[in-house]
Motif scaffolding. Structure first.
Motif, mmCIF file in Angstrom:
data_model
loop_
_atom_site.group_PDB
_atom_site.id
_atom_site.type_symbol
_atom_site.label_atom_id
_atom_site.label_comp_id
_atom_site.label_asym_id
_atom_site.label_seq_id
_atom_site.Cartn_x
_atom_site.Cartn_y
_atom_site.Cartn_z
ATOM 1 N N VAL A 33 -5.071 4.756 -4.173
ATOM 2 C CA VAL A 33 -4.385 3.478 -4.020
ATOM 3 C C VAL A 33 -5.382 2.325 -4.127
ATOM 4 O O VAL A 33 -5.114 1.310 -4.779
ATOM 5 C CB VAL A 33 -3.620 3.424 -2.685
ATOM 6 N N ALA A 34 -6.560 2.485 -3.504
ATOM 7 C CA ALA A 34 -7.587 1.445 -3.566
ATOM 8 C C ALA A 34 -8.074 1.229 -4.995
ATOM 9 O O ALA A 34 -8.290 0.086 -5.426
ATOM 10 C CB ALA A 34 -8.752 1.818 -2.645
ATOM 11 N N GLU A 35 -8.239 2.312 -5.756
ATOM 12 C CA GLU A 35 -8.690 2.205 -7.143
ATOM 13 C C GLU A 35 -7.672 1.432 -7.993
ATOM 14 O O GLU A 35 -8.027 0.552 -8.784
ATOM 15 C CB GLU A 35 -8.899 3.603 -7.737
ATOM 16 N N VAL A 36 -6.407 1.776 -7.814
ATOM 17 C CA VAL A 36 -5.355 1.123 -8.592
ATOM 18 C C VAL A 36 -5.215 -0.344 -8.179
ATOM 19 O O VAL A 36 -5.048 -1.232 -9.020
ATOM 20 C CB VAL A 36 -4.018 1.875 -8.419
ATOM 21 N N ALA A 37 -5.299 -0.608 -6.895
ATOM 22 C CA ALA A 37 -5.202 -1.990 -6.413
ATOM 23 C C ALA A 37 -6.344 -2.838 -6.964
ATOM 24 O O ALA A 37 -6.148 -4.005 -7.321
ATOM 25 C CB ALA A 37 -5.223 -2.004 -4.886
ATOM 26 N N ASP A 38 -7.523 -2.247 -7.065
ATOM 27 C CA ASP A 38 -8.669 -2.954 -7.642
ATOM 28 C C ASP A 38 -8.439 -3.228 -9.127
ATOM 29 O O ASP A 38 -8.734 -4.325 -9.620
ATOM 30 C CB ASP A 38 -9.939 -2.123 -7.431
ATOM 31 N N GLU A 68 0.828 -1.206 0.000
ATOM 32 C CA GLU A 68 0.000 0.000 0.000
ATOM 33 C C GLU A 68 0.862 1.256 0.000
ATOM 34 O O GLU A 68 0.629 2.185 -0.768
ATOM 35 C CB GLU A 68 -0.930 -0.001 1.211
ATOM 36 N N ARG A 69 1.894 1.257 0.827
ATOM 37 C CA ARG A 69 2.721 2.460 0.910
ATOM 38 C C ARG A 69 3.630 2.578 -0.311
ATOM 39 O O ARG A 69 3.924 3.686 -0.766
ATOM 40 C CB ARG A 69 3.560 2.439 2.193
ATOM 41 N N ASN A 70 4.098 1.459 -0.851
ATOM 42 C CA ASN A 70 4.884 1.509 -2.087
ATOM 43 C C ASN A 70 4.093 2.174 -3.200
ATOM 44 O O ASN A 70 4.609 3.031 -3.921
ATOM 45 C CB ASN A 70 5.301 0.097 -2.510
ATOM 46 N N ILE A 71 2.827 1.766 -3.353
ATOM 47 C CA ILE A 71 1.993 2.342 -4.415
ATOM 48 C C ILE A 71 1.747 3.820 -4.160
ATOM 49 O O ILE A 71 1.807 4.650 -5.080
ATOM 50 C CB ILE A 71 0.653 1.576 -4.523
ATOM 51 N N GLY A 72 1.479 4.184 -2.925
ATOM 52 C CA GLY A 72 1.107 5.564 -2.622
ATOM 53 C C GLY A 72 2.249 6.482 -2.269
ATOM 54 O O GLY A 72 2.023 7.663 -1.969
ATOM 55 N N PHE A 73 3.498 6.001 -2.339
ATOM 56 C CA PHE A 73 4.616 6.813 -1.863
ATOM 57 C C PHE A 73 4.777 8.112 -2.650
ATOM 58 O O PHE A 73 5.071 9.171 -2.074
ATOM 59 C CB PHE A 73 5.918 6.007 -1.909
ATOM 60 N N GLY A 74 4.583 8.029 -3.968
ATOM 61 C CA GLY A 74 4.694 9.244 -4.775
ATOM 62 C C GLY A 74 3.674 10.292 -4.369
ATOM 63 O O GLY A 74 3.965 11.500 -4.371
ATOM 64 N N LEU A 75 2.471 9.850 -4.013
ATOM 65 C CA LEU A 75 1.433 10.782 -3.560
ATOM 66 C C LEU A 75 1.803 11.350 -2.191
ATOM 67 O O LEU A 75 1.545 12.518 -1.895
ATOM 68 C CB LEU A 75 0.082 10.066 -3.489
ATOM 69 N N GLU A 76 2.421 10.502 -1.377
ATOM 70 C CA GLU A 76 2.859 10.932 -0.043
ATOM 71 C C GLU A 76 3.892 12.046 -0.171
ATOM 72 O O GLU A 76 3.831 13.055 0.547
ATOM 73 C CB GLU A 76 3.452 9.726 0.685
ATOM 74 N N VAL A 77 4.838 11.880 -1.089
ATOM 75 C CA VAL A 77 5.870 12.895 -1.312
ATOM 76 C C VAL A 77 5.252 14.205 -1.795
ATOM 77 O O VAL A 77 5.721 15.291 -1.431
ATOM 78 C CB VAL A 77 6.910 12.374 -2.336
ATOM 79 N N ARG A 78 4.182 14.099 -2.586
ATOM 80 C CA ARG A 78 3.524 15.301 -3.114
ATOM 81 C C ARG A 78 2.508 15.902 -2.134
ATOM 82 O O ARG A 78 1.749 16.795 -2.492
ATOM 83 C CB ARG A 78 2.832 14.961 -4.441
ATOM 84 N N LYS A 79 2.478 15.383 -0.908
ATOM 85 C CA LYS A 79 1.617 15.924 0.153
ATOM 86 C C LYS A 79 0.133 15.815 -0.166
ATOM 87 O O LYS A 79 -0.677 16.674 0.198
ATOM 88 C CB LYS A 79 1.953 17.391 0.452
ATOM 89 N N VAL A 93 2.732 -4.286 -8.504
ATOM 90 C CA VAL A 93 2.923 -3.190 -7.552
ATOM 91 C C VAL A 93 3.693 -2.048 -8.218
ATOM 92 O O VAL A 93 3.342 -0.876 -8.053
ATOM 93 C CB VAL A 93 3.657 -3.679 -6.286
ATOM 94 N N ALA A 94 4.730 -2.399 -8.977
ATOM 95 C CA ALA A 94 5.501 -1.374 -9.687
ATOM 96 C C ALA A 94 4.613 -0.619 -10.678
ATOM 97 O O ALA A 94 4.708 0.602 -10.817
ATOM 98 C CB ALA A 94 6.686 -2.015 -10.404
ATOM 99 N N MET A 95 3.742 -1.336 -11.356
ATOM 100 C CA MET A 95 2.806 -0.692 -12.279
ATOM 101 C C MET A 95 1.819 0.185 -11.515
ATOM 102 O O MET A 95 1.474 1.290 -11.950
ATOM 103 C CB MET A 95 2.070 -1.756 -13.098
ATOM 104 N N GLY A 96 1.372 -0.298 -10.362
ATOM 105 C CA GLY A 96 0.441 0.477 -9.547
ATOM 106 C C GLY A 96 1.038 1.784 -9.089
ATOM 107 O O GLY A 96 0.361 2.820 -9.075
ATOM 108 N N ARG A 97 2.305 1.764 -8.718
ATOM 109 C CA ARG A 97 2.975 2.982 -8.283
ATOM 110 C C ARG A 97 3.009 4.014 -9.402
ATOM 111 O O ARG A 97 2.905 5.219 -9.159
ATOM 112 C CB ARG A 97 4.405 2.647 -7.841
ATOM 113 N N ALA A 98 3.156 3.545 -10.656
ATOM 114 C CA ALA A 98 3.135 4.471 -11.794
ATOM 115 C C ALA A 98 1.717 4.951 -12.089
ATOM 116 O O ALA A 98 1.478 6.137 -12.311
ATOM 117 C CB ALA A 98 3.732 3.779 -13.022
ATOM 118 N N LEU A 99 0.743 4.017 -12.070
ATOM 119 C CA LEU A 99 -0.636 4.360 -12.435
ATOM 120 C C LEU A 99 -1.272 5.355 -11.473
ATOM 121 O O LEU A 99 -2.051 6.223 -11.887
ATOM 122 C CB LEU A 99 -1.487 3.090 -12.489
#
Length: 380
Positions: free
Chosen positions: A121-126, A100-111, A149-155
């Motif tokens: 993250v839930a949408e991409v995981a689905d 979950e955090r791997n996918i959302g890390f980029g969003l976390e960095v962007r505040k 997961v790598a694709m999810g982080r990009a999507l």
């Protein structure tokens, strides 16, 4: 009702060159990519496809030319300012973070706000069917799950452009096929603009909206999979794209009235003779004779025409051929025939009752023939 206006390119590469000292690894690259396209860069090792992707991303500086993304000149911008997302062969996941955090890390960095981050993250995981893995760490995942997961982080970032650098190379053959289907489905669902690098021409054919075939830093051909497969611009593209590749046989063509008389040398006797009633090469005038390269895909050399009702005498013609090697391959049987100074491969039916050393009738479908200049390799 007004006709829809054409969309501006999502990616426009103009006269791009990349040099390392005296070595020019990318030479005058011109590519225009429409929004929502799945553009695949393909070619043998060392052709420059990964270097080109690195130039698009900004990880590698170019020597000259321009790169525009979504209408903006990004030639000199840093990677973080190009509104792109990359998926690498190595996954590059944080081992100490959950999925979950791997996918959302980029969003976390962007505040991004926590609630919005969780929703995305839930949408991409689905979409990727990995909801049940969100609390695991990368070490607890299979190779295919890590790639998702790598694709999810990009999507999750929703960038203007996705760049995939041979993302399936580390997977076994069966999983590569599964992931190929998943990537195709994701593209159809999201309409994302994707530039995808691979050395696997089957991967290129199955995924691409359009294919860019490269060799020695030069774009050889850009076209749909059907255009690349059926009308290769030169002998290199004909040989590289397709499994098995196109048969490229040296032969002689003579213009005789409304047809070409084709003679293809055989090692064991008189030449194989066929008659092409199609237009043939424009350069061959009436009564003219030329030595050229004759191209036919394996499926255009088969027993199926004979088994399904015979030969029509024009586009489909029969000739007896000596089978050098027979290779059963499940759904098909491949037969190697010595023709035109090379090993030509015929694609026979799975239950074809043939053995090596046997002479059998082969149906040649000349509606699918290609001609190439021997010296330049260019299509005639």
């Amino acid at each position: 009702m007004n006709a829809a206006m054409p969309q501006d390119p999502i990616l426009q590469i103009s006269r791009l060159q990349k040099r390392y000292g005296d070595v020019n690894v990318l030479k005058d690259i011109d590519i225009s990519m429409a929004p929502g396209e799945f553009l695949v860069l393909v070619g043998p090792s060392g052709c420059g496809k990964s270097t080109l992707l690195s130039c698009i991303s900004g990880l590698t500086d170019i020597s000259s030319g321009t790169i525009c993304i979504a209408g903006k000149d990004r030639t000199n911008d840093e990677p973080a300012d190009r509104d792109i997302a990359m998926v690498f062969q190595s996954y590059a996941l944080f081992p100490n973070m959950s999925v979950e955090r791997n996918i959302g890390f980029g969003l976390e960095v962007r505040k991004v706000e926590e609630a919005e981050k969780k929703r995305k993250v839930a949408e991409v995981a689905d979409l990727l069917k990995i909801e049940h893995l969100l609390h695991r760490r990368p070490a607890e995942l299979s190779g295919g799950q890590r790639q998702r997961v790598a694709m999810g982080r990009a999507l999750v970032r929703e960038p203007k452009l996705f760049l995939f650098d041979e993302p399936l190379s580390n997977l076994d053959a069966k999983l590569r096929v599964t992931m190929r289907t998943e990537i195709k489905r994701i593209h159809q669902t999201t309409g994302a603009s994707i530039v995808y690098v691979t050395h696997d021409q089957i991967e290129a054919m199955t995924l691409a909206s359009r294919i860019v075939v490269m060799k020695d830093g030069v774009v050889q051909q850009i076209g749909t999979p059907q255009e690349i497969y059926n009308k290769p611009v030169n002998a290199f593209v004909a040989d590289f794209m397709g499994a098995p590749s196109m048969n490229l046989m040296t032969g002689t063509a003579t213009r005789e009235g409304d047809h070409l008389r084709l003679q293809i040398p055989t090692p064991e006797g008189p030449p194989l003779e066929l008659f092409d009633y199609g237009p043939g090469p424009e350069t061959l005038s009436a009564g003219g004779t030329a030595e050229l390269t004759i191209g036919l895909r394996p499926e255009a050399m088969t027993d199926l025409g004979l088994r399904s009702g015979g030969i029509d005498g024009r586009s489909l013609q029969s000739a007896d051929c000596l089978l050098d090697v027979v290779e059963p391959a499940g759904a098909d049987t491949y037969a190697v025939i010595q023709l035109g100074g090379t090993e030509a491969v015929a694609r026979l039916s799975a239950d074809a009752p043939v053995t090596a050393g046997q002479r059998v009738p082969i149906a040649f479908d000349l509606s699918k023939i290609s001609y190439f200049d021997i010296a330049s390799g260019n299509r005639l």
